[in-house]
Design a protein around this motif. Sequence first.
Motif, PDB file in Angstrom:
ATOM      1  N   UNK A   1      46.377  22.251  41.146  1.00 14.28           N
ATOM      2  CA  UNK A   1      45.104  22.639  40.522  1.00 14.28           C
ATOM      3  C   UNK A   1      44.764  24.104  40.831  1.00 14.28           C
ATOM      4  N   UNK A   2      45.046  24.546  42.067  1.00 17.73           N
ATOM      5  CA  UNK A   2      44.803  25.948  42.422  1.00 17.73           C
ATOM      6  C   UNK A   2      45.689  26.845  41.567  1.00 17.73           C
ATOM      7  N   UNK A   3      46.951  26.438  41.424  1.00 20.35           N
ATOM      8  CA  UNK A   3      47.870  27.208  40.594  1.00 20.35           C
ATOM      9  C   UNK A   3      47.355  27.335  39.162  1.00 20.35           C
ATOM     10  N   UNK A   4      46.690  26.291  38.675  1.00 20.04           N
ATOM     11  CA  UNK A   4      46.228  26.287  37.279  1.00 20.04           C
ATOM     12  C   UNK A   4      44.801  26.794  37.127  1.00 20.04           C
ATOM     13  N   UNK A   5      44.230  27.321  38.202  1.00 21.60           N
ATOM     14  CA  UNK A   5      42.972  28.052  38.052  1.00 21.60           C
ATOM     15  C   UNK A   5      41.702  27.345  38.475  1.00 21.60           C
ATOM     16  N   UNK A   6      41.814  26.240  39.221  1.00 19.78           N
ATOM     17  CA  UNK A   6      40.584  25.548  39.626  1.00 19.78           C
ATOM     18  C   UNK A   6      39.706  26.441  40.505  1.00 19.78           C
ATOM     19  N   UNK A   7      38.396  26.212  40.469  1.00 19.44           N
ATOM     20  CA  UNK A   7      37.486  26.916  41.380  1.00 19.44           C
ATOM     21  C   UNK A   7      36.912  25.986  42.443  1.00 19.44           C
TER      22      UNK A   7
ATOM     23  N   UNK B   1      49.726  31.579  43.861  1.00 15.15           N
ATOM     24  CA  UNK B   1      49.271  31.775  42.485  1.00 15.15           C
ATOM     25  C   UNK B   1      48.695  33.179  42.284  1.00 15.15           C
ATOM     26  N   UNK B   2      48.849  34.048  43.298  1.00 16.66           N
ATOM     27  CA  UNK B   2      48.300  35.401  43.244  1.00 16.66           C
ATOM     28  C   UNK B   2      46.804  35.378  42.966  1.00 16.66           C
ATOM     29  N   UNK B   3      46.103  34.447  43.629  1.00 15.83           N
ATOM     30  CA  UNK B   3      44.647  34.362  43.472  1.00 15.83           C
ATOM     31  C   UNK B   3      43.979  34.675  44.801  1.00 15.83           C
ATOM     32  N   UNK B   4      42.751  35.170  44.718  1.00 19.34           N
ATOM     33  CA  UNK B   4      41.953  35.394  45.912  1.00 19.34           C
ATOM     34  C   UNK B   4      41.471  34.040  46.431  1.00 19.34           C
ATOM     35  N   UNK B   5      41.833  33.674  47.678  1.00 16.43           N
ATOM     36  CA  UNK B   5      41.421  32.353  48.210  1.00 16.43           C
ATOM     37  C   UNK B   5      39.910  32.145  48.153  1.00 16.43           C
ATOM     38  N   UNK B   6      39.146  33.227  48.184  1.00 17.98           N
ATOM     39  CA  UNK B   6      37.685  33.094  48.163  1.00 17.98           C
ATOM     40  C   UNK B   6      37.182  32.540  46.829  1.00 17.98           C
ATOM     41  N   UNK B   7      38.033  32.507  45.803  1.00 18.13           N
ATOM     42  CA  UNK B   7      37.603  31.975  44.508  1.00 18.13           C
ATOM     43  C   UNK B   7      37.818  30.462  44.425  1.00 18.13           C
ATOM     44  N   UNK B   8      38.360  29.864  45.483  1.00 15.89           N
ATOM     45  CA  UNK B   8      38.560  28.408  45.499  1.00 15.89           C
ATOM     46  C   UNK B   8      37.617  27.784  46.529  1.00 15.89           C
ATOM     47  N   UNK B   9      36.680  26.980  46.060  1.00 16.00           N
ATOM     48  CA  UNK B   9      35.715  26.345  46.949  1.00 16.00           C
ATOM     49  C   UNK B   9      36.205  24.963  47.361  1.00 16.00           C
ATOM     50  N   UNK B  10      36.147  24.705  48.650  1.00 15.23           N
ATOM     51  CA  UNK B  10      36.553  23.399  49.160  1.00 15.23           C
ATOM     52  C   UNK B  10      35.330  22.489  49.282  1.00 15.23           C
TER      53      UNK B  10
ATOM     54  N   UNK C   1      32.197  29.260  33.942  1.00 12.00           N
ATOM     55  CA  UNK C   1      32.708  29.896  35.155  1.00 12.00           C
ATOM     56  C   UNK C   1      33.607  28.998  35.990  1.00 12.00           C
ATOM     57  N   UNK C   2      33.250  27.721  36.077  1.00 15.50           N
ATOM     58  CA  UNK C   2      33.837  26.881  37.108  1.00 15.50           C
ATOM     59  C   UNK C   2      34.697  25.750  36.553  1.00 15.50           C
ATOM     60  N   UNK C   3      35.632  25.316  37.403  1.00 20.42           N
ATOM     61  CA  UNK C   3      36.512  24.186  37.109  1.00 20.42           C
ATOM     62  C   UNK C   3      36.589  23.324  38.352  1.00 20.42           C
ATOM     63  N   UNK C   4      36.263  22.037  38.224  1.00 20.95           N
ATOM     64  CA  UNK C   4      36.354  21.121  39.354  1.00 20.95           C
ATOM     65  C   UNK C   4      37.551  20.205  39.119  1.00 20.95           C
ATOM     66  N   UNK C   5      38.682  20.562  39.711  1.00 21.26           N
ATOM     67  CA  UNK C   5      39.870  19.712  39.595  1.00 21.26           C
ATOM     68  C   UNK C   5      40.754  19.947  40.805  1.00 21.26           C
ATOM     69  N   UNK C   6      41.471  18.887  41.197  1.00 18.25           N
ATOM     70  CA  UNK C   6      42.310  18.947  42.379  1.00 18.25           C
ATOM     71  C   UNK C   6      41.727  18.097  43.490  1.00 18.25           C
ATOM     72  N   UNK C   7      42.544  17.146  43.981  1.00 18.54           N
ATOM     73  CA  UNK C   7      42.171  16.243  45.070  1.00 18.54           C
ATOM     74  C   UNK C   7      43.273  16.324  46.124  1.00 18.54           C
TER      75      UNK C   7
END
Length: 207
Positions: free
Chosen positions: A188-194, A12-21, A175-181
């Motif tokens: 969800x990462x592709x669509x911008x989840x944080x 998704x051309x995103x910085x992995x650090x912007x996705x919190x697990x 700032x944040x989006x909580x989505x994706x399981x």
Amino acid sequence: MRDEIARAADRAARDPATVHLIAVTKTVSVETIREAYDLGIRDFGESRWQEAEPKIGALPTDCRWHFIGKLQSNKARRVAQAVGAIHTLESSGQLHEIAKGEHVVDGFIEVNAAREPQKSGVLPETLDEFVQDVLNCPKIRLRGLMTIGPQNASFEEKQNLFRFLAAERRRLGLEWLSMGMSDDFGLAVQEGTTHVRVGSRIFGHRV
Ligand SMILES: *Cc1c(COP(=O)(O)O)cnc(C)c1O
């Protein structure tokens, strides 16, 4: 797991650090959570207060706990004092109780984007009003929106819902989006989840 998230972020051309697990530990034992802790995981998600409370007490204090389950108003104050973030804000009763607490907690508003009758969360048309209520609660720092993708939805349906939530977040300036399981975190990462909330993909299937 982090590799998979990093690959999805790359695509998704995103910085992995912007996705919190967030490792979802419902039904998982304290021993197993400690193994995850030893591997470097610090963000944990629980959905029932009775189960979360003893675990929070048993794990080191630098863990960050996320409450992701249905939150009854009568437990809301205690939960808000014990966790770093609540993902399931949806009622003024909760806000009323949280306002009586001492600490300020990070909050996500749960949105029932698919309008499933059996599911909690605010409906899209009442979101703006509820945002104001949350902003008026002195003990919540409103950070983002959360949704649970419907189980039997097609890829396109889920994509539309995730896109809708991402657009609402931008419109509201959050700032944040909580989505994706486990089943849909890549989308969800592709669509911008944080924040992705992953349980079975890390710990195996719950019994
Ligand atoms: C259980 C749960 C998860 C994790 O589900 P998995 O499919 O095991 O990844 C995420 N979010 C919420 C709200 C949950 O209740």
